[in-house]
Write an enzyme that holds these catalytic residues in place. Structure first.
Site, PDB file in Angstrom:
ATOM      1  N   LYS A 180      63.606  63.959  22.566  1.00  0.00           N
ATOM      2  CA  LYS A 180      63.100  65.284  22.179  1.00  0.00           C
ATOM      3  C   LYS A 180      62.712  65.292  20.707  1.00  0.00           C
ATOM      4  CE  LYS A 180      66.023  67.878  25.385  1.00  0.00           C
ATOM      5  NZ  LYS A 180      67.138  68.804  25.494  1.00  0.00           N
TER       6      LYS A 180
ATOM      7  N   HIS B 129      64.264  48.352  53.493  1.00  0.00           N
ATOM      8  CA  HIS B 129      63.007  47.603  53.602  1.00  0.00           C
ATOM      9  C   HIS B 129      62.319  47.451  52.249  1.00  0.00           C
ATOM     10  CE1 HIS B 129      62.942  47.599  58.074  1.00  0.00           C
ATOM     11  NE2 HIS B 129      63.813  48.576  57.840  1.00  0.00           N
TER      12      HIS B 129
ATOM     13  N   GLU C 118      74.791  61.185  32.957  1.00  0.00           N
ATOM     14  CA  GLU C 118      74.903  61.943  31.700  1.00  0.00           C
ATOM     15  C   GLU C 118      76.352  62.066  31.249  1.00  0.00           C
ATOM     16  OE1 GLU C 118      71.174  64.939  31.168  1.00  0.00           O
ATOM     17  OE2 GLU C 118      73.078  65.942  31.457  1.00  0.00           O
TER      18      GLU C 118
HETATM   19  O1  PA5 Z   1      73.109  68.818  31.996  1.00  0.00           O
HETATM   20  C1  PA5 Z   1      72.441  69.252  31.077  1.00  0.00           C
HETATM   21  O2  PA5 Z   1      72.960  69.847  30.128  1.00  0.00           O
HETATM   22  C2  PA5 Z   1      70.944  69.099  31.046  1.00  0.00           C
HETATM   23  O3  PA5 Z   1      70.463  68.361  32.111  1.00  0.00           O
HETATM   24  C3  PA5 Z   1      70.298  70.472  31.086  1.00  0.00           C
HETATM   25  O4  PA5 Z   1      70.703  71.138  32.264  1.00  0.00           O
HETATM   26  C4  PA5 Z   1      68.784  70.371  31.018  1.00  0.00           C
HETATM   27  O5  PA5 Z   1      68.396  69.695  29.874  1.00  0.00           O
HETATM   28  C5  PA5 Z   1      68.155  71.752  31.010  1.00  0.00           C
HETATM   29  O6  PA5 Z   1      68.666  72.512  29.978  1.00  0.00           O
HETATM   30  P1  PA5 Z   1      68.490  74.064  29.929  1.00  0.00           P
HETATM   31  O7  PA5 Z   1      69.199  74.657  31.085  1.00  0.00           O
HETATM   32  O8  PA5 Z   1      69.075  74.477  28.619  1.00  0.00           O
HETATM   33  O9  PA5 Z   1      67.001  74.328  29.980  1.00  0.00           O
END
Ligand code: PA5
Length: 432
Positions: free
Chosen positions: A420, A306, A285
């Site tokens: 989303k 494996h 990310e």
């Molecule tokens: O790193 C990030 O920002 C995302 O992975 C969020 O943690 C994830 O989408 C969950 O978001 P939230 O904590 O707002 O529910």
């Protein structure tokens, strides 16, 4: 001195001193950008001094709430996804594998999937278990944990009644906004704040990770102690050689520029599988954007030797490997001696599994190097709360420096919105 060191012998063919010298300036500049707070995404730097900023009063409050939840229930359901889920699971699974736990609740997870079959199994388990809930969402509006919270709250209220159900829920969310914040306010649920300036994937050392990890019975003070040690190493070191995180960031950028586009994080410790999942999110990310970035992938050895071992050894040469080598185990077994020796194993009879596993590691490292996979050795003294704290901070710091070196903003994730938006349109969410 931290408990994590790099060993670079199995890199020599691929990364020379000249390469390292060539990138020193860029890494120093990226560190400077990070520490000065002047780089892209600088409103998300709250994690940088989080270990030293975390005070006694806060730790006590977290521990008290964790003890309350674990005291009233054998099971704690942790609801969350992505950065609000993976850090807890990474630590809990790594420590559970050590089998040293004397107290704390069993942790089960929800909100990280929308598969109804998963919830059917979970509800069956919760029908029988005495349980409480920690629901975690920074935005307070993420669909997966929001649905899970509705389902589990309904189950909790049916099982215990409305008032008792309220006593069994703790909320970790934003201080001022979001649906979860509003629900917690309206119902009078205990709330813990995720700081505004800490993004999800950098949040394991906030209540996001600390509350459930403490509820599981692990020592969050030790985790913070380890993280503080690594924070000091990262902040005070003046050269790559003095700092594991900076050297790691340097090497992966050198390799990326030489065409190694995939990094596999590997380990011979079974309990680190979810640590690798956390690491994948952190790096994927943070770096995978603008058409750039190393693809983070992970393998658990010897299991995956494996299955994907063949590809790593002889497939397209685009892979480099970061091999975590944990020096110590908490338990030991020896291979039994067998008078008949039909399976031919007596050549290792009375040897420990650690001895066998370590030789598998050495053999694999050598084979991968010979097969033209650059291997960054990462020696880790042991797995406990303190060392996991070091590992978390080290990987976070390296990720930020590496992302700046790559030329991206390591703290945003604009691409995550695409699925989303489509999903909301398909579901008929108002406004989409
Ligand atoms: O790193 C990030 O920002 C995302 O992975 C969020 O943690 C994830 O989408 C969950 O978001 P939230 O904590 O707002 O529910």
């Amino acid at each position: 001195m931290s408990n994590i060191k790099l060993s670079l012998d199995t890199l020599s063919k691929f990364v020379g001193n000249g390469d390292i010298d060539g990138i020193r300036g860029e890494i120093a500049a990226a560190k400077e950008v990070l520490m000065s707070g002047k780089g892209a995404g600088n409103d998300f730097l709250g994690w940088v001094d989080l270990p030293t900023r975390t005070d006694e009063a806060f730790v006590e409050r977290v521990e008290k709430e964790a003890a309350r939840l674990a005291g009233m229930s054998e099971t704690v359901v942790v609801i969350g996804i992505g950065g609000s889920y993976l850090g807890t699971r990474a630590v809990v699974e790594a420590l559970a594998a050590n089998d040293r736990k004397e107290k704390g609740a069993n942790i089960v997870y929800a909100g990280h999937t929308m598969d109804p079959d998963y919830y059917a199994q979970l509800m069956k388990r919760l029908d029988k278990a005495d349980y409480s809930v920690v629901v975690i969402s920074k935005s307070g509006t993420t669909t997966e944990p929001a649905i899970a919270f509705r389902l589990i709250r309904q189950h909790l209220e049916k099982k215990y009644g409305k008032e008792e159900a309220k006593r069994r829920i703790a909320v970790v969310t934003d201080e001022k906004k979001g649906a979860l914040h509003s629900i917690a306010g309206a119902e009078g649920l205990p709330q813990f704040v995720i700081p505004d300036n800490v993004g999800g994937r950098f949040s394991v050392l906030t209540p996001v990770g600390l509350l459930p990890i403490a509820a599981a019975g692990y020592d969050i003070r030790k985790m913070l102690e380890g993280a503080r040690r690594m924070q000091k190493e990262c902040a005070e070191s003046r050269s790559l050689e003095e700092c594991t995180a900076l050297m790691y960031a340097a090497i992966r950028n050198v390799l990326y520029r030489k065409g190694y586009k995939v990094e596999i994080l590997t380990s011979f410790k079974y309990g680190l599988r979810y640590f690798s999942e956390w690491w994948k999110q952190l790096y994927g990310e943070s770096e995978g954007k603008e058409g750039k970035g190393i693809l983070p992938y992970s393998l658990s050895f010897t299991t995956d030797l494996h299955s994907l071992g063949q590809y790593v050894q002889e497939g397209e040469r685009m892979i480099f490997e970061t091999m975590m080598e944990v020096k110590a185990s908490t338990r030991e077994y020896t291979v039994p001696k067998d008078a008949e020796n039909i399976d031919g194993l007596n050549y290792i009879a009375e040897r420990t599994l650690t001895y066998v596993n370590n030789n598998a590691l050495k053999g694999t490292r050598e084979a991968h190097y010979d097969g033209n996979v650059p291997v960054i050795g990462m020696e880790i003294e042991r797995i406990d709360e303190e060392v996991l704290g070091e590992m978390i901070y080290m990987f976070e710091y390296a990720c930020a420096v590496s992302g700046y070196t790559l030329g991206v903003n390591p703290f945003n994730q604009p691409g995550v919105e695409a699925y989303k938006t489509n999903m909301f349109r398909l579901l008929g969410k108002p406004g989409f």
